[in-house]
Design a protein around this motif. Structure first.
Motif, mmCIF file in Angstrom:
data_model
loop_
_atom_site.group_PDB
_atom_site.id
_atom_site.type_symbol
_atom_site.label_atom_id
_atom_site.label_comp_id
_atom_site.label_asym_id
_atom_site.label_seq_id
_atom_site.Cartn_x
_atom_site.Cartn_y
_atom_site.Cartn_z
ATOM 1 N N LEU A 252 -70.876 54.060 -8.668
ATOM 2 C CA LEU A 252 -71.532 54.603 -7.213
ATOM 3 C C LEU A 252 -70.622 54.240 -5.949
ATOM 4 O O LEU A 252 -70.783 55.152 -5.586
ATOM 5 C CB LEU A 252 -72.004 53.036 -6.732
ATOM 6 C CG LEU A 252 -73.097 52.867 -7.873
ATOM 7 C CD1 LEU A 252 -73.211 51.455 -7.612
ATOM 8 C CD2 LEU A 252 -74.395 53.927 -7.865
ATOM 9 N N GLN B 174 -69.250 58.009 -6.141
ATOM 10 C CA GLN B 174 -69.994 59.255 -6.713
ATOM 11 C C GLN B 174 -69.767 59.671 -8.248
ATOM 12 O O GLN B 174 -69.739 61.005 -7.895
ATOM 13 C CB GLN B 174 -70.167 59.982 -5.762
ATOM 14 C CG GLN B 174 -71.383 58.917 -4.241
ATOM 15 C CD GLN B 174 -72.533 59.112 -5.042
ATOM 16 O OE1 GLN B 174 -73.021 59.430 -5.236
ATOM 17 N NE2 GLN B 174 -72.607 57.254 -4.798
ATOM 18 N N ASP C 8 -79.032 50.722 -8.590
ATOM 19 C CA ASP C 8 -79.197 51.968 -7.481
ATOM 20 C C ASP C 8 -80.662 52.801 -8.636
ATOM 21 O O ASP C 8 -80.730 52.811 -10.136
ATOM 22 C CB ASP C 8 -78.456 53.212 -8.072
ATOM 23 C CG ASP C 8 -77.966 54.215 -7.058
ATOM 24 O OD1 ASP C 8 -78.967 55.369 -7.596
ATOM 25 O OD2 ASP C 8 -77.562 54.629 -6.632
ATOM 26 N N GLY D 42 -74.449 61.620 -11.812
ATOM 27 C CA GLY D 42 -73.427 61.873 -11.048
ATOM 28 C C GLY D 42 -75.026 62.541 -9.966
ATOM 29 O O GLY D 42 -74.045 63.059 -8.662
#
Length: 325
Positions: A251, A254, A303, A324
């Motif tokens: 995260l 990324q 997420d 991603g």
């Protein structure tokens, strides 16, 4: 003062009777102990003979079952997981494919550089976190020609794992091809590994948040920072205590990732909580993450883009991943 009708002879008789009674009690206790030991021995021998009488039948049944040995049904998890990675991230893995030596020389003559920095293009790789003995890394690097960096606190002998655990399971034509190449060059496997594989012998912990624009030293180690920054994909198959750290690193940078959670270690991570329905109050309550199912929900809650999928092998096979995008 001696009571009436009582003399020394009576006293002697009482003492003698008492001694005889004590001796009899001891003999009785001893006899009962011996009987108990003998009985226990007979029971133990009977139990020992009982499974032996059925042993041939049971062993015969177990011999016909692939799942007789613990972990037998997921012994191919590295092969199946490697294939799943190739099918799920084809656009990402293209950046990690090994370029042969002649292509390297050709590109160097042509001057292949990054268009923006005018420097040689940075090679991408798969980052295999907590790779253990290294079977997944061996398959990705030697069977599928991908650049791999493995992070684990214990040094792995990838060449031995490849020859002893991977090659015997390959198709016969592949085995014959490898044998022929080893005859031509005994250092064939070692040379291939030097081209595509390297290991950082260290633990992988959660990155430190250094700010929105400063993530260069978030792991406190330059080599580890670089390996995460230049990873095309971060992978953790049963990475134990490093599982959440992989998700956090992905995260932060990324990066595409996939983790297959295994152990939870609630005592080592007491700060992990999830919200669950409370049947008593008809509301929600926060509970400490203790089970595998709770851990998966905890990671997914980080997420909304994360995906969960059941992988094609037994055991802990729930994958949590993100491409991603």
């Amino acid at each position: 003062m001696t009571p009436a009708g009582y003399d020394d002879n009576d006293a002697g008789k009482v003492l003698l009777d008492g001694a005889i009674g004590s001796s009899t009690d001891l003999e009785t206790k001893q006899r009962k102990k011996e009987e108990g030991r003998r009985r226990a021995l007979e029971i133990a021998m009977a139990k020992q003979k009982l499974p032996n009488s059925n042993n041939s039948t049971k062993s015969g049944k177990r011999a016909n079952r692939k799942s007789a040995r613990h972990g037998a049904r997921n012994q191919d998890r590295h092969k199946r997981f490697a294939q799943w990675i190739l099918n799920t991230f084809p656009h990402i893995l293209a950046d990690c494919v090994d370029v042969r030596a002649d292509d390297d020389q050709s590109n160097s003559r042509k001057g292949v550089h990054d268009a923006t920095t005018k420097k040689p293009a940075q090679r991408m790789h798969i980052l295999d976190v907590a790779g253990g003995k290294g079977e997944l890394a061996a398959r990705l690097s030697l069977c599928h020609s991908l650049h791999v960096i493995m992070v684990d606190p214990r040094a792995a002998d990838i060449q031995s794992v490849y020859m002893n655990s991977v090659v015997p399971k390959l198709p016969k034509k592949w085995q014959q091809s490898i044998e022929e190449r080893l005859k031509q060059s005994p250092l064939f496997v070692q040379d291939e590994l030097e081209r595509r594989f390297s290991q950082l012998v260290m633990p992988f912990s959660s990155p430190s948040h250094m700010g929105a624009h400063d993530v260069q030293t978030c792991f406190g180690d330059g080599a580890l920072d670089s390996s995460v920054k230049n990873a095309s994909l971060i992978v953790g198959l049963h990475a134990d205590g490093a599982t959440e750290a992989i998700v956090d690193a992905a995260l932060m940078h990324q990066k595409p990732f996939v983790v297959v959670p295994c152990c939870v270690f609630p005592n080592l991570f007491p700060e992990r909580y999830i919200s669950m329905n409370d049947e008593v109050s008809n509301g929600e309550k926060r509970v400490l993450v203790r089970t595998h199912d709770q851990f998966c929900k905890y990671l997914l809650a980080k997420d909304p883009r994360f995906v969960t999928e059941v992988l094609p092998f037994d055991g802990r096979n729930i994958a949590i991943w993100w491409d991603g995008r």
